[in-house]
Design an enzyme around this catalytic site. Sequence first.
Site, short mmCIF file in Angstrom:
data_model
loop_
_atom_site.label_atom_id
_atom_site.label_comp_id
_atom_site.label_asym_id
_atom_site.label_seq_id
_atom_site.Cartn_x
_atom_site.Cartn_y
_atom_site.Cartn_z
N ARG A 1 0.76 -1.38 0.17
CA ARG A 1 0.13 -0.04 -0.11
C ARG A 1 0.72 1.32 -0.06
NH1 ARG A 1 -2.66 -3.13 3.72
NH2 ARG A 1 -4.69 -4.36 2.70
N LYS B 1 2.44 11.27 -11.74
CA LYS B 1 1.53 10.52 -12.45
C LYS B 1 2.36 8.99 -12.60
CE LYS B 1 -1.53 13.31 -15.20
NZ LYS B 1 -1.88 13.48 -16.47
N GLU C 1 7.97 17.64 -25.73
CA GLU C 1 7.32 18.09 -24.40
C GLU C 1 8.01 19.44 -23.93
OE1 GLU C 1 4.94 16.31 -23.31
OE2 GLU C 1 5.25 14.30 -23.89
N LYS D 1 5.97 22.69 -14.51
CA LYS D 1 5.35 21.72 -14.13
C LYS D 1 5.25 21.79 -12.63
CE LYS D 1 4.20 17.27 -14.78
NZ LYS D 1 4.45 15.93 -15.40
N GLU E 1 -5.32 16.79 -11.65
CA GLU E 1 -5.77 17.02 -13.04
C GLU E 1 -7.20 17.27 -12.88
OE1 GLU E 1 -3.82 15.30 -16.19
OE2 GLU E 1 -5.87 15.28 -17.27
N ARG F 1 -3.84 21.44 -14.76
CA ARG F 1 -2.84 20.36 -15.17
C ARG F 1 -3.23 19.73 -16.59
NH1 ARG F 1 -0.09 15.59 -11.53
NH2 ARG F 1 1.27 14.93 -13.09
N ASN G 1 -1.53 18.18 -21.40
CA ASN G 1 -1.72 17.15 -22.35
C ASN G 1 -1.87 17.74 -23.71
OD1 ASN G 1 -2.01 15.09 -20.58
ND2 ASN G 1 -3.88 15.69 -19.68
N HIS H 1 -1.83 15.59 -26.96
CA HIS H 1 -1.86 14.28 -26.28
C HIS H 1 -2.92 13.39 -26.85
CE1 HIS H 1 1.57 15.42 -23.90
NE2 HIS H 1 1.73 14.37 -23.47
N HIS I 1 -1.94 10.19 -28.73
CA HIS I 1 -2.14 8.85 -28.24
C HIS I 1 -2.91 8.07 -29.30
CE1 HIS I 1 -2.02 9.99 -23.42
NE2 HIS I 1 -0.58 9.70 -24.02
N HIS J 1 6.44 8.51 -28.11
CA HIS J 1 5.57 9.31 -27.49
C HIS J 1 5.63 10.68 -27.75
CE1 HIS J 1 2.76 10.65 -24.53
NE2 HIS J 1 3.68 11.58 -23.91
P1 NAD Z 1 11.71 5.57 -22.15
O1 NAD Z 1 11.70 5.22 -21.03
O2 NAD Z 1 11.26 4.35 -23.21
O3 NAD Z 1 13.40 5.95 -22.84
C1 NAD Z 1 13.65 5.91 -24.10
C2 NAD Z 1 14.78 5.17 -24.49
O4 NAD Z 1 15.95 5.64 -24.05
C3 NAD Z 1 14.76 3.76 -23.87
O5 NAD Z 1 15.17 2.82 -25.05
C4 NAD Z 1 15.49 3.86 -22.87
O6 NAD Z 1 16.39 2.57 -22.51
C5 NAD Z 1 16.74 4.73 -23.54
N1 NAD Z 1 17.66 5.77 -22.30
C6 NAD Z 1 17.10 6.04 -21.31
N2 NAD Z 1 17.89 6.81 -20.66
C7 NAD Z 1 19.08 6.98 -21.70
C8 NAD Z 1 20.21 7.33 -21.66
N3 NAD Z 1 20.66 8.34 -20.73
N4 NAD Z 1 21.09 7.29 -22.59
C9 NAD Z 1 21.00 6.43 -23.56
N5 NAD Z 1 19.66 5.90 -23.69
C10 NAD Z 1 18.79 6.08 -22.60
O7 NAD Z 1 10.99 6.57 -22.99
P2 NAD Z 1 10.92 8.10 -22.40
O8 NAD Z 1 10.44 9.00 -23.65
O9 NAD Z 1 11.74 8.57 -21.60
O10 NAD Z 1 9.33 8.18 -21.72
C11 NAD Z 1 8.41 7.70 -22.33
C12 NAD Z 1 7.16 7.17 -21.29
O11 NAD Z 1 6.90 8.14 -20.42
C13 NAD Z 1 5.92 6.85 -21.90
O12 NAD Z 1 5.47 5.48 -21.36
C14 NAD Z 1 4.79 8.04 -21.57
O13 NAD Z 1 3.56 7.40 -21.38
C15 NAD Z 1 5.49 8.21 -20.18
N6 NAD Z 1 5.09 9.70 -19.71
C16 NAD Z 1 4.82 9.84 -18.56
C17 NAD Z 1 4.43 11.11 -18.06
C18 NAD Z 1 3.93 11.40 -16.70
O14 NAD Z 1 3.52 12.35 -16.29
N7 NAD Z 1 4.08 10.28 -15.89
C19 NAD Z 1 4.51 12.05 -18.78
C20 NAD Z 1 5.13 12.02 -20.17
C21 NAD Z 1 5.19 10.65 -20.91
N1 GLY Z 2 2.55 14.79 -18.47
C1 GLY Z 2 1.32 15.28 -18.14
C2 GLY Z 2 1.04 15.35 -16.66
O1 GLY Z 2 2.07 14.95 -15.97
O2 GLY Z 2 0.02 15.71 -16.29
#
Ligand code: NAD
Ligand code: GLY
Length: 357
Positions: free
Chosen positions: A118, A140, A182, A224, A234, A238, A242, A245, A249, A262
């Site tokens: 939890r 998130k 972003e 942010k 949100e 917030r 998006n 998005h 998506h 993404h």
């Molecule tokens: P990712 O985590 O897949 O990383 C992208 C690639 O880069 C991967 O292959 C990873 O292994 C590699 N990598 C990571 N750091 C590295 C480094 N320093 N050097 C070399 N390679 C490296 O993708 P991302 O773009 O970081 O994140 C995308 C995800 O984030 C999606 O699932 C999306 O839904 C999510 N997201 C979440 C939020 C949130 O608010 N929580 C906001 C935006 C996106």
């Molecule tokens: N990436 C959108 C949020 O954090 O709300």
Amino acid sequence: MQTLNVELGERSYPIYIGVNGLRQPDLLRQHLTTSKVIVITNEVVDVLYGAQVMDLLNGLDADKLVLPDGEEYKSLASFERIMTHLLELNAARDTTLIALGGGVIGDLTGFAAACYQRGIPFIQIPTTLLSQVDSSVGGKTAVNHPLGKNMIGAFYQPKAVIIDTMTLCSLPRREFSAGMAEVIKYGIIYDAELFNWLEQHQQALLDKDQTTLQEVVRRCCEIKALIVAKDEQEKGLRALLNLGHTFGHAIEAEQGYGNWLHGEAVATGIVLASTVAQHKNWLDASELCRIVELLKAFNLPVAAPQGMGYERFMQHMRHDKKVQANRIRFVIPEGIGSAVVTDDVDEALLKEILDAS
Ligand code: NAD
Ligand code: GLY
């Protein structure tokens, strides 16, 4: 090292931004109040930074779980794998998880931390531009389901975010560009000055100049943090984060997750939302042009996948989390530096724009 704060009362936490954050044991260790620490990372990031982070934990009861790389592993199966690992280690509630990686590892680890017994503490060490400017801040957390992205998750804040912009040096160019989508988003929804600054600092950013990177990451995290402090769950403001998005998506779902990154899908989504804005006379033609040019400068796609069209977009967008009372809600810019959430987008206009994209 610069420090910002996400102000959420007793759940407030610092964001550290600088170079060599991964070489300063005290920075991380001051936030470890538990007896056990488990680093969750993936195969790619582990090779690059796993040993460095484990060194920071020298002398502590520290363990590491290395998962496969890729959006397809932001899944319930990976979630179960983390749970099994924690149970096999007899991890109690005095265990901290450290997410070392991009948004996939950050979202997955955060969700695991939210659920295990939890809720146990977790710390974000984001290593992609996207995760440093967006996903590591704000709490998130989620995993994907075959029927929808990020559909299973929780709002759960980390105890600290440690950003070392040097990690961006190893990031592939395409991933860096995806993060820039972003960054550009923040300029459009909130900060016209940031947008102008980005136009002027394109080359320094593409060259990964560390001072410029720290400046941009700091400004994005500031925005942010402000937005999250006002609207953690949100309910209103917030949702502006998006921008692009809803369309994005749909593109990701249509193409299969991971084929369009993404950030690439968001870039095209920003152009579509801005085109809607121009038709509504909320954005003039020159502003739309500036948005498209800035995205293109970072090699981001600005048109939907060929042949996707209105019907395919609608099929995906009807399942968007932001749908309310059967109305799809979009974030639409009102000039550069401001945006609104609206469901008032004429279907015929949408059809015209999406079929032409
Ligand atoms: P990712 O985590 O897949 O990383 C992208 C690639 O880069 C991967 O292959 C990873 O292994 C590699 N990598 C990571 N750091 C590295 C480094 N320093 N050097 C070399 N390679 C490296 O993708 P991302 O773009 O970081 O994140 C995308 C995800 O984030 C999606 O699932 C999306 O839904 C999510 N997201 C979440 C939020 C949130 O608010 N929580 C906001 C935006 C996106
Ligand atoms: N990436 C959108 C949020 O954090 O709300």
